[in-house]
Design a protein around this motif. Sequence first.
Motif, PDB file in Angstrom:
ATOM      1  N   LEU A  26       0.664  -1.326   0.093  1.00 32.50           N
ATOM      2  CA  LEU A  26       0.114  -0.008   0.103  1.00 32.50           C
ATOM      3  C   LEU A  26       0.998   1.382  -0.080  1.00 32.50           C
ATOM      4  O   LEU A  26       1.595   1.594   1.036  1.00 32.50           O
ATOM      5  CB  LEU A  26      -0.791   0.049   1.178  1.00 32.50           C
ATOM      6  N   ASN A  27       0.939   2.153  -1.121  1.00 32.23           N
ATOM      7  CA  ASN A  27       1.602   3.144  -1.387  1.00 32.23           C
ATOM      8  C   ASN A  27       3.230   2.836  -1.039  1.00 32.23           C
ATOM      9  O   ASN A  27       3.949   3.636  -0.261  1.00 32.23           O
ATOM     10  CB  ASN A  27       1.207   4.459  -0.446  1.00 32.23           C
TER      11      ASN A  27
ATOM     12  N   LYS B 123       1.417  -5.723   5.095  1.00 36.88           N
ATOM     13  CA  LYS B 123       1.225  -6.279   6.667  1.00 36.88           C
ATOM     14  C   LYS B 123       1.618  -5.554   7.643  1.00 36.88           C
ATOM     15  O   LYS B 123       1.213  -5.795   8.767  1.00 36.88           O
ATOM     16  CB  LYS B 123       2.226  -7.699   6.595  1.00 36.88           C
ATOM     17  N   THR B 124       2.226  -4.281   7.457  1.00 37.74           N
ATOM     18  CA  THR B 124       2.717  -3.474   8.572  1.00 37.74           C
ATOM     19  C   THR B 124       1.472  -2.531   8.685  1.00 37.74           C
ATOM     20  O   THR B 124       1.747  -1.586   9.710  1.00 37.74           O
ATOM     21  CB  THR B 124       4.021  -2.891   8.182  1.00 37.74           C
TER      22      THR B 124
ATOM     23  N   LEU C  66      -7.046  -9.051  -0.124  1.00 40.70           N
ATOM     24  CA  LEU C  66      -6.564  -7.897   0.628  1.00 40.70           C
ATOM     25  C   LEU C  66      -7.789  -7.127   1.037  1.00 40.70           C
ATOM     26  O   LEU C  66      -8.465  -6.333   0.446  1.00 40.70           O
ATOM     27  CB  LEU C  66      -5.424  -6.632   0.029  1.00 40.70           C
ATOM     28  N   ILE C  67      -8.000  -7.035   2.436  1.00 40.71           N
ATOM     29  CA  ILE C  67      -9.044  -6.369   3.068  1.00 40.71           C
ATOM     30  C   ILE C  67      -8.669  -5.352   4.226  1.00 40.71           C
ATOM     31  O   ILE C  67      -8.020  -5.633   5.033  1.00 40.71           O
ATOM     32  CB  ILE C  67     -10.219  -7.315   3.736  1.00 40.71           C
TER      33      ILE C  67
ATOM     34  N   GLY D 188      -4.781  11.264   0.173  1.00 42.19           N
ATOM     35  CA  GLY D 188      -6.196  11.163  -0.666  1.00 42.19           C
ATOM     36  C   GLY D 188      -5.752  10.178  -1.874  1.00 42.19           C
ATOM     37  O   GLY D 188      -6.826   9.721  -2.382  1.00 42.19           O
ATOM     38  N   ARG D 189      -4.827   9.453  -2.084  1.00 43.75           N
ATOM     39  CA  ARG D 189      -4.727   8.374  -2.985  1.00 43.75           C
ATOM     40  C   ARG D 189      -4.148   7.242  -2.435  1.00 43.75           C
ATOM     41  O   ARG D 189      -2.987   7.435  -1.639  1.00 43.75           O
ATOM     42  CB  ARG D 189      -3.740   8.926  -3.990  1.00 43.75           C
ATOM     43  N   ILE D 190      -4.451   6.016  -2.772  1.00 44.39           N
ATOM     44  CA  ILE D 190      -3.982   4.807  -2.442  1.00 44.39           C
ATOM     45  C   ILE D 190      -3.435   3.582  -3.534  1.00 44.39           C
ATOM     46  O   ILE D 190      -4.265   3.554  -4.139  1.00 44.39           O
ATOM     47  CB  ILE D 190      -4.825   4.148  -1.254  1.00 44.39           C
TER      48      ILE D 190
END
Length: 286
Positions: free
Chosen positions: A168-169, A174-175, A199-200, A211-213
């Motif tokens: 994520l970014n 996992k972190t 992935l949830i 504002g963006r992932i």
Amino acid sequence: MNALLYIFTLYILECVGLRDLQIHVPVAIPSGSTLQMNCTYDLENTALYSIKWYLRDQEFYRFVPKESPPTRVFAFPGITVDVQESDRNKVTIRNAQRILTGFYKCEVSADAPLFHTGIKTKLTYVTDEPSSPPTLHSNKMKYSAGDVINVSCITGESYPAVNVSWFLNNQTAKTVELVSITTYSEKREAELLITKSYLIFRIDRLSFPTGRIRVRCEISQFDLYRSSSEIELIDNAPPKLAEVIEPTPPPRSTGNAPRLRDWTSIITSFTMAALTFIVHAELLLV
């Protein structure tokens, strides 16, 4: 006396023979490539009696120096031994296919009188890389604070199953707090596998202030294959209006001198008066 000599002889013989047996087999190779395996050993001045190679406990290659020819190849489905590139230390298999995945065993035996024997075993994979890069799908592409995002990553058919990593970014998922990852594989035809990973996570703007992932799924297969796919999620909140700033008034004069615009008015009035006087003078002369 003879008994003591016999016992001493046996002790000396027990101290020599096969030592430091090691098997060298790659962890994984791609399907269709050459598989070369080695056995290293120290016979400590004892002659080699035989070296045998097995796959899943079935012998497919043997080297016996006292025989002529010293090499023997045994029928094994899918195994094509290159005899020219095989000897007392190594065995070479051409055009290895997925069915040759398994535990390989090297068995080395020293010659008479003790025939010391050592065995080493190691697992190797013959891989089929995924038929396509991973495919990503999200339950929504725009989010609001508190939303639950569910992103799936599905791979093409492969053998064995691939490893899946989420980011994520560019941060390992996992972190990140409130993240759940579920991964499993499904068997398809010809023992091939597809891998599905989910992935949830719940949106927290404190964690994603821009504002963006960017969500990235990366798959790998040993050190032979690596691929990834990425999507971008956007904050659905209305854009903030720009703050209106009042213009700063010009500084007030602090001296006795008139302002610049006052001098301009004075000069303009003086000039008009002078022109009027000149015009009147010309009329009187006429």
